[in-house]
Write a protein that holds these residues in place. Structure first.
Motif, PDB file in Angstrom:
ATOM      1  N   MET A  79       0.681  -1.196  -0.028  1.00 34.46           N
ATOM      2  CA  MET A  79       0.048  -0.209   0.170  1.00 34.46           C
ATOM      3  C   MET A  79       0.821   1.268  -0.125  1.00 34.46           C
ATOM      4  N   ASP A  80       1.933   1.000   0.854  1.00 31.64           N
ATOM      5  CA  ASP A  80       2.688   2.595   0.822  1.00 31.64           C
ATOM      6  C   ASP A  80       3.601   2.710  -0.420  1.00 31.64           C
ATOM      7  N   SER A  81       3.786   1.584  -1.005  1.00 33.08           N
ATOM      8  CA  SER A  81       4.616   1.859  -2.266  1.00 33.08           C
ATOM      9  C   SER A  81       3.630   2.327  -3.272  1.00 33.08           C
ATOM     10  N   ASN A  82       2.365   1.643  -3.474  1.00 33.09           N
ATOM     11  CA  ASN A  82       1.229   2.534  -4.100  1.00 33.09           C
ATOM     12  C   ASN A  82       1.173   3.926  -4.060  1.00 33.09           C
ATOM     13  N   LYS A  83       1.051   4.465  -2.747  1.00 33.27           N
ATOM     14  CA  LYS A  83       0.909   5.809  -2.724  1.00 33.27           C
ATOM     15  C   LYS A  83       2.246   6.498  -2.991  1.00 33.27           C
ATOM     16  N   ILE A  84       3.389   5.909  -2.836  1.00 30.24           N
ATOM     17  CA  ILE A  84       4.447   6.621  -3.360  1.00 30.24           C
ATOM     18  C   ILE A  84       4.521   6.653  -4.751  1.00 30.24           C
ATOM     19  N   THR A  85       4.135   5.662  -5.488  1.00 26.26           N
ATOM     20  CA  THR A  85       4.314   5.658  -6.866  1.00 26.26           C
ATOM     21  C   THR A  85       3.227   6.518  -7.346  1.00 26.26           C
ATOM     22  N   LEU A  86       1.924   6.657  -6.818  1.00 25.80           N
ATOM     23  CA  LEU A  86       1.183   7.696  -7.049  1.00 25.80           C
ATOM     24  C   LEU A  86       1.479   9.083  -7.024  1.00 25.80           C
ATOM     25  N   VAL A  87       2.030   9.416  -5.763  1.00 24.55           N
ATOM     26  CA  VAL A  87       2.569  10.636  -5.497  1.00 24.55           C
ATOM     27  C   VAL A  87       3.771  10.942  -6.556  1.00 24.55           C
ATOM     28  N   GLY A  88       4.402  10.043  -6.878  1.00 28.24           N
ATOM     29  CA  GLY A  88       5.574  10.213  -7.738  1.00 28.24           C
ATOM     30  C   GLY A  88       4.960  10.358  -9.346  1.00 28.24           C
ATOM     31  N   ILE A  89       3.784  10.058  -9.727  1.00 25.42           N
ATOM     32  CA  ILE A  89       3.448  10.089 -10.911  1.00 25.42           C
ATOM     33  C   ILE A  89       3.006  11.387 -10.870  1.00 25.42           C
ATOM     34  N   ILE A  90       2.062  11.830 -10.001  1.00 27.04           N
ATOM     35  CA  ILE A  90       1.506  13.152  -9.612  1.00 27.04           C
ATOM     36  C   ILE A  90       2.436  14.395  -9.962  1.00 27.04           C
ATOM     37  N   LEU A  91       3.609  14.058  -9.064  1.00 25.63           N
ATOM     38  CA  LEU A  91       4.751  15.046  -9.038  1.00 25.63           C
ATOM     39  C   LEU A  91       5.313  15.251 -10.479  1.00 25.63           C
ATOM     40  N   THR A  92       5.388  14.147 -10.981  1.00 24.41           N
ATOM     41  CA  THR A  92       6.103  14.070 -12.437  1.00 24.41           C
ATOM     42  C   THR A  92       5.118  14.674 -13.493  1.00 24.41           C
ATOM     43  N   PHE A  93       3.938  14.595 -13.551  1.00 23.52           N
ATOM     44  CA  PHE A  93       2.828  15.167 -14.028  1.00 23.52           C
ATOM     45  C   PHE A  93       3.020  16.737 -13.981  1.00 23.52           C
ATOM     46  N   LEU A  94       2.955  17.215 -12.694  1.00 18.02           N
ATOM     47  CA  LEU A  94       2.958  18.591 -12.349  1.00 18.02           C
ATOM     48  C   LEU A  94       4.141  19.450 -12.661  1.00 18.02           C
ATOM     49  N   VAL A  95       5.476  18.612 -12.594  1.00 18.02           N
ATOM     50  CA  VAL A  95       6.684  19.099 -13.223  1.00 18.02           C
ATOM     51  C   VAL A  95       6.383  19.268 -14.656  1.00 18.02           C
ATOM     52  N   SER A  96       6.030  18.182 -15.416  1.00 19.19           N
ATOM     53  CA  SER A  96       5.988  18.188 -16.717  1.00 19.19           C
ATOM     54  C   SER A  96       5.132  19.472 -17.136  1.00 19.19           C
ATOM     55  N   THR A  97       4.016  19.679 -16.609  1.00 17.76           N
ATOM     56  CA  THR A  97       2.998  20.529 -16.990  1.00 17.76           C
ATOM     57  C   THR A  97       3.485  21.991 -16.794  1.00 17.76           C
ATOM     58  N   VAL A  98       4.296  22.211 -15.701  1.00 14.46           N
ATOM     59  CA  VAL A  98       4.672  23.602 -15.541  1.00 14.46           C
ATOM     60  C   VAL A  98       5.964  23.720 -16.363  1.00 14.46           C
ATOM     61  N   SER A  99       6.610  22.786 -16.710  1.00 13.86           N
ATOM     62  CA  SER A  99       7.664  22.908 -17.593  1.00 13.86           C
ATOM     63  C   SER A  99       7.237  23.380 -19.228  1.00 13.86           C
ATOM     64  N   LEU A 100       6.245  22.441 -19.445  1.00 18.22           N
ATOM     65  CA  LEU A 100       5.544  22.747 -20.796  1.00 18.22           C
ATOM     66  C   LEU A 100       4.884  24.034 -20.846  1.00 18.22           C
ATOM     67  N   LEU A 101       4.345  24.753 -19.757  1.00 17.92           N
ATOM     68  CA  LEU A 101       3.773  25.967 -19.760  1.00 17.92           C
ATOM     69  C   LEU A 101       4.904  27.027 -19.905  1.00 17.92           C
ATOM     70  N   ILE A 102       5.881  26.917 -19.260  1.00 18.73           N
ATOM     71  CA  ILE A 102       7.095  27.665 -19.318  1.00 18.73           C
ATOM     72  C   ILE A 102       7.578  27.770 -20.725  1.00 18.73           C
ATOM     73  N   THR A 103       7.719  26.588 -21.301  1.00 19.04           N
ATOM     74  CA  THR A 103       8.338  26.499 -22.464  1.00 19.04           C
ATOM     75  C   THR A 103       7.505  27.347 -23.463  1.00 19.04           C
TER      76      THR A 103
END
Length: 197
Positions: A1-25
């Motif tokens: 369960m904890d590893s699923n939450k960590i994976t989910l948080v990692g995916i969400i953070l990656t998505f947010l960073v990618s989105t911010v990076s795309l908007l800045i670009t």
């Protein structure tokens, strides 16, 4: 369960960073495209203005030669039409609200036109008429230098604000005034006889 939450948080953070990076670009890409378009237009303006001024001065020279020639009425009329078209092209490049440069060039054109085209019985000598042309050429060269410096500044910084533009205008105008004052002093030294003390 904890590893699923960590994976989910990692995916969400990656998505947010990618989105911010795309908007800045996207933001910087649009800004760069806009700056390039403005700078490119400014370079075209410089080139077109230079061509219009050189055409105008060339036509003035031709008209001056034809003005005193008998039996050249058709050539005079055609040259005068081209001269008027060229003069209006230059005037349309200029902003009469720009008191530092454009109004100055507009007044130079009026003086040129009055003395070299309209005034068939000008009392000015040939050298005085050449001085009017030379002053106009020098003023135009400084205006083109100003535009070039502005284009270079825009390509580095982006759109320059009114304060920076005003500072650049005044700096270049001071250089022109200093140059013209130096030319007047040279001329006066040639006219004044040497007096030994």
């Amino acid at each position: 369960m904890d590893s699923n939450k960590i994976t989910l948080v990692g995916i969400i953070l990656t998505f947010l960073v990618s989105t911010v990076s795309l908007l800045i670009t996207l933001f910087y890409a649009r800004k760069t495209t806009f700056i390039n378009a403005v700078t490119s237009s400014r370079f075209k303006y410089i080139q077109d203005f230079r061509i219009s001024v050189s055409d105008y001065l060339g036509l003035i020279k031709i008209y001056q030669k034809l003005k005193n020639e008998p039996n050249c009425n058709d050539k005079k009329i055609e040259t005068l039409k081209l001269l008027e078209t060229s003069r209006f092209q230059i005037l349309l490049f200029l902003n009469p609200e720009n008191k530092i440069w454009d109004e100055y060039i507009i007044n130079e054109i009026k003086e040129l036109h009055k003395e070299l085209v309209l005034n068939s019985q000008s009392t000015k000598s040939l050298s005085e008429l050449e001085e009017i042309i030379d002053k106009f050429v020098i003023s135009t060269q400084y205006l083109l230098k100003l535009e070039w410096e502005g284009a270079k500044l825009e390509s580095k910084k982006g759109i320059i604000n009114e304060r920076e533009q005003s500072k650049l205008n005044k700096k270049t105008r001071k250089k022109l005034d200093k140059y013209l004052d130096g030319e007047r002093e040279k001329k006066e030294k040639k006219i004044l006889p040497l007096v030994e003390v």
